[in-house]
Design a protein around this motif. Structure first.
Motif, PDB file in Angstrom:
ATOM      1  N   UNK A 146      -5.335   6.894   8.767  1.00 37.57           N
ATOM      2  CA  UNK A 146      -4.655   7.820   7.863  1.00 37.57           C
ATOM      3  C   UNK A 146      -5.459   7.912   6.421  1.00 37.57           C
ATOM      4  N   UNK A 147      -5.175   9.128   5.785  1.00 36.56           N
ATOM      5  CA  UNK A 147      -5.755   9.115   4.467  1.00 36.56           C
ATOM      6  C   UNK A 147      -5.465   8.040   3.680  1.00 36.56           C
ATOM      7  N   UNK A 148      -4.339   7.452   3.573  1.00 39.42           N
ATOM      8  CA  UNK A 148      -3.766   6.328   2.952  1.00 39.42           C
ATOM      9  C   UNK A 148      -4.526   5.042   3.147  1.00 39.42           C
ATOM     10  N   UNK A 149      -4.944   4.748   4.489  1.00 43.78           N
ATOM     11  CA  UNK A 149      -5.669   3.840   4.834  1.00 43.78           C
ATOM     12  C   UNK A 149      -7.147   3.999   4.409  1.00 43.78           C
ATOM     13  N   UNK A 185     -11.340   1.725   0.532  1.00 37.02           N
ATOM     14  CA  UNK A 185     -12.105   1.979  -0.448  1.00 37.02           C
ATOM     15  C   UNK A 185     -11.866   1.006  -1.771  1.00 37.02           C
ATOM     16  N   UNK A 186     -10.673   0.900  -2.243  1.00 36.21           N
ATOM     17  CA  UNK A 186     -10.319   0.154  -3.334  1.00 36.21           C
ATOM     18  C   UNK A 186      -9.898  -1.050  -3.071  1.00 36.21           C
ATOM     19  N   UNK A 187      -9.631  -1.714  -2.003  1.00 35.17           N
ATOM     20  CA  UNK A 187      -9.067  -2.950  -1.802  1.00 35.17           C
ATOM     21  C   UNK A 187      -9.895  -3.926  -2.454  1.00 35.17           C
ATOM     22  N   UNK A 211      -9.061  -5.344   8.177  1.00 37.78           N
ATOM     23  CA  UNK A 211      -9.483  -4.948   9.286  1.00 37.78           C
ATOM     24  C   UNK A 211      -8.843  -3.583   9.767  1.00 37.78           C
ATOM     25  N   UNK A 212      -7.382  -3.663   9.690  1.00 33.71           N
ATOM     26  CA  UNK A 212      -6.689  -2.249  10.100  1.00 33.71           C
ATOM     27  C   UNK A 212      -7.011  -1.223   9.256  1.00 33.71           C
ATOM     28  N   UNK A 213      -6.975  -1.593   8.022  1.00 35.48           N
ATOM     29  CA  UNK A 213      -7.478  -0.536   6.865  1.00 35.48           C
ATOM     30  C   UNK A 213      -8.700   0.113   7.246  1.00 35.48           C
ATOM     31  N   UNK A 214      -9.662  -0.696   7.686  1.00 38.74           N
ATOM     32  CA  UNK A 214     -10.994  -0.312   7.885  1.00 38.74           C
ATOM     33  C   UNK A 214     -11.052   0.852   9.009  1.00 38.74           C
ATOM     34  N   UNK A 215     -10.132   0.609   9.861  1.00 36.74           N
ATOM     35  CA  UNK A 215     -10.039   1.795  10.852  1.00 36.74           C
ATOM     36  C   UNK A 215      -9.880   3.284  10.402  1.00 36.74           C
ATOM     37  N   UNK A 236       0.833  -0.972  -0.037  1.00 35.26           N
ATOM     38  CA  UNK A 236       0.155  -0.024   0.133  1.00 35.26           C
ATOM     39  C   UNK A 236       0.883   1.331  -0.007  1.00 35.26           C
ATOM     40  N   UNK A 237       1.944   1.233   0.895  1.00 28.89           N
ATOM     41  CA  UNK A 237       2.948   2.453   0.942  1.00 28.89           C
ATOM     42  C   UNK A 237       3.579   2.678  -0.399  1.00 28.89           C
TER      43      UNK A 237
END
Length: 298
Positions: free
Chosen positions: A135-138, A143-145, A128-132, A53-54
């Motif tokens: 940050x703007x990245x997450x 949304x796009x995962x 699950x971590x991204x759903x929190x 992702x980074x």
């Protein structure tokens, strides 16, 4: 970036606790085949997904480029190599151990199962971590995962060749450094993975790990399931097989005869010196405590 680094430390710490508890509660055989591989695959999958992702969003959203991502990749794989406690977290490495007669069929199947469960769990934990949306990245990644695109950006034969070549080079370094001290082996493998990712990442993502590729890209659109199997499973397995054959000269599980290298005997046969006697020159033999058999001539 700080949130992602904190996530890396959290994942490594969580997997270390899992390894420590499993080692205390389970038998060495069960720990080596199941718990250790599950923890290693979980740690590897979560870290690689976050780093991926980074890599995709960092250049335009965070102001850091590929050099920062590759540095993180090297450091992460150095940490993984030091903390995995002997786990491979890679199906091709487990199959290689089976072909080298270092693991039984049941143990290899258990490792492959544990790696699949570990990578699947790592994918779920990362989502699950991204759903929190810390940050703007997450937020964007969340949304796009579910609508990701394939990591294959070249023709199918070329993609399979790229993954196979990466696996071939990785396994050559792995085989060469197996007997080395961890202080030398871990940085060498981390540097190899970083170099291969930098070189081949734009073509296929440079996974050369079937379990990691399955959790990361098999659900993405753009290619069929069979296409993914050819590139991310058959390609790395063929590369591992070729590396093992080149390094060993044979495949111990399949045949014992060395096909590439001649084996020299460890023992040297001493050379025997042959003494040639001239005609009429006979050695004199004397019996112990007796007289000579020849009689004096008149």
């Amino acid at each position: 970036l700080n949130v992602s680094i904190a996530f890396f430390f959290l994942v490594v710490g969580m997997c270390q606790v899992l390894r420590w508890l499993s080692k205390r509660l389970l038998s060495p055989r069960v720990y080596g085949c199941l718990a250790r591989e599950l923890a290693g695959s979980l740690q590897l999958c979560t870290s690689c997904l976050e780093l991926r992702m980074l890599m995709e969003m960092g250049p335009w959203g965070g102001g850091f480029g590929l050099d920062m991502v590759l540095t993180l990749l090297f450091l992460l794989f150095a940490v993984h190599g030091a903390s995995f406690d002997g786990a491979s977290a890679n199906p091709t490495v487990s199959v290689q151990e089976f072909l080298l007669l270092e693991s039984s069929l049941a143990a290899t199947a258990a490792k492959l199962l544990a790696q699949g469960v570990g990578t699947g769990t790592g994918w779920a934990v990362t989502k699950l971590f991204w759903s929190w949306e810390l940050t703007q990245f997450h937020f964007i990644q969340s949304l796009i995962s579910s609508e990701c695109s394939s990591s294959i950006h070249t023709s199918l034969p070329h993609a399979a060749l790229v993954e196979g070549t990466c696996s071939f080079l990785f396994h050559l370094v792995l085989l060469k450094s197996r007997q080395s001290h961890p202080i030398c082996r871990v940085p060498a493998l981390a540097a190899t993975i970083t170099f291969l990712t930098y070189t081949a990442g734009s073509f296929t993502g440079a996974f050369f790990n079937p379990a990691l590729a399955t959790a990361t890209t098999f659900h993405c659109t753009g290619n069929s399931f069979w296409d993914y199997i050819q590139v991310y499973w058959l390609g790395p397995l063929a590369g591992m097989f070729a590396a093992l054959l080149l390094y060993q000269g044979n495949i111990p599980r399949l045949f014992q005869k060395n096909l590439l290298y001649s084996q020299k005997s460890k023992y040297k046969i001493p050379k025997v010196k042959v003494t040639v006697h001239e005609e009429g020159d006979e050695p004199k033999r004397k019996r112990k405590g007796g007289k000579s058999n020849s009689e004096p001539r008149a």
